[in-house]
Write a protein that holds these residues in place. Sequence first.
Motif, PDB file in Angstrom:
ATOM      1  N   LEU A  26       0.982  -1.138  -0.122  1.00 13.17           N
ATOM      2  CA  LEU A  26       0.037   0.131   0.183  1.00 13.17           C
ATOM      3  C   LEU A  26       0.817   1.253  -0.127  1.00 13.17           C
ATOM      4  O   LEU A  26       0.583   2.391  -0.787  1.00 13.17           O
ATOM      5  N   ARG A  27       2.005   1.359   0.880  1.00  9.55           N
ATOM      6  CA  ARG A  27       2.621   2.341   1.039  1.00  9.55           C
ATOM      7  C   ARG A  27       3.479   2.671  -0.455  1.00  9.55           C
ATOM      8  O   ARG A  27       3.495   3.904  -1.061  1.00  9.55           O
ATOM      9  N   GLY A  34       2.465   9.380  -6.348  1.00  5.05           N
ATOM     10  CA  GLY A  34       2.826  10.716  -5.889  1.00  5.05           C
ATOM     11  C   GLY A  34       2.288  11.104  -4.308  1.00  5.05           C
ATOM     12  O   GLY A  34       2.564  12.080  -3.938  1.00  5.05           O
ATOM     13  N   ASP A  35       2.137  10.150  -3.620  1.00  5.03           N
ATOM     14  CA  ASP A  35       1.899  10.176  -2.117  1.00  5.03           C
ATOM     15  C   ASP A  35       2.935  10.730  -1.322  1.00  5.03           C
ATOM     16  O   ASP A  35       4.178   9.795  -1.767  1.00  5.03           O
ATOM     17  N   ASP A  36       3.107  11.567  -0.709  1.00  3.74           N
ATOM     18  CA  ASP A  36       4.338  11.999   0.291  1.00  3.74           C
ATOM     19  C   ASP A  36       4.226  11.164   1.578  1.00  3.74           C
ATOM     20  O   ASP A  36       5.122  11.489   2.061  1.00  3.74           O
ATOM     21  N   GLY A  37       3.509  10.122   1.521  1.00  5.92           N
ATOM     22  CA  GLY A  37       3.331   9.657   2.849  1.00  5.92           C
ATOM     23  C   GLY A  37       1.959   9.668   3.806  1.00  5.92           C
ATOM     24  O   GLY A  37       1.802   9.139   4.464  1.00  5.92           O
ATOM     25  N   SER A  38       1.430  10.973   3.423  1.00  4.19           N
ATOM     26  CA  SER A  38       0.423  11.275   4.473  1.00  4.19           C
ATOM     27  C   SER A  38      -0.914  10.667   4.049  1.00  4.19           C
ATOM     28  O   SER A  38      -1.641  10.393   5.005  1.00  4.19           O
TER      29      SER A  38
END
Length: 229
Positions: A26-27, A34-38
Amino acid sequence: MVTGVTIAFFDVDETLVDTKSMFDFLRFHLAAGGDDGSRYDEQAGELRRAAASGVPRSEINRAYYRLFTGASWADLRAAGERWYADLLTRPEPFLAEGLTALRFHQAAGHVVALVSGSFRVCLDPVAAHLGADVILCTEPLLDTAGRLTGEVAVPMIGDHKRSAVLDLIAARGADPAECHGYGDHSSDLAFLAEVGNPTVIGGDPDLTAVAEREGWPVRPATTCAAPSH
């Protein structure tokens, strides 16, 4: 009863690979978009809070797959290959005791089955690399366009693992007393109790308590480098 068929059943996450593949994927998948982790922190956090509040593990499993509602199965499978390639670049992404046991059973001509609440997106690359024969896992349901509906056939957790293990034993004509099982979490107890030779990997307190009472072997969760093909 001696059938000549012996099956070795392996949980995957933290038994063979030193990660929780569903969360790790998932991460990776969100980061590729483009997810920065949030977003990952939000989604994974919701699942972990639900688990901490006592929501059954099988329902957490279902909730995870709802995160992929509408996603293309083909795209997810391609992402799974990339995720696994990334996993192999890490210094020690596997567990030595699990791998040693798997190689032992393969050398002995035993059937090797992976039993996991994860899905084929993650497990197919693992099985191909390690040479596993069978995958028993959570199977997301697809619509006619090949996209995930958000629901699953059954969450391969707890008693569902047990049923799948017993079904494969029956289908292959194996003797449960001659079969082996490897797991790291108390949710693996349901299937470990059905085979004659269960082994615990790691230090889950509930599972090790049963192992000590029953005389099952307990092996350390020692990490190691990725095996060669």
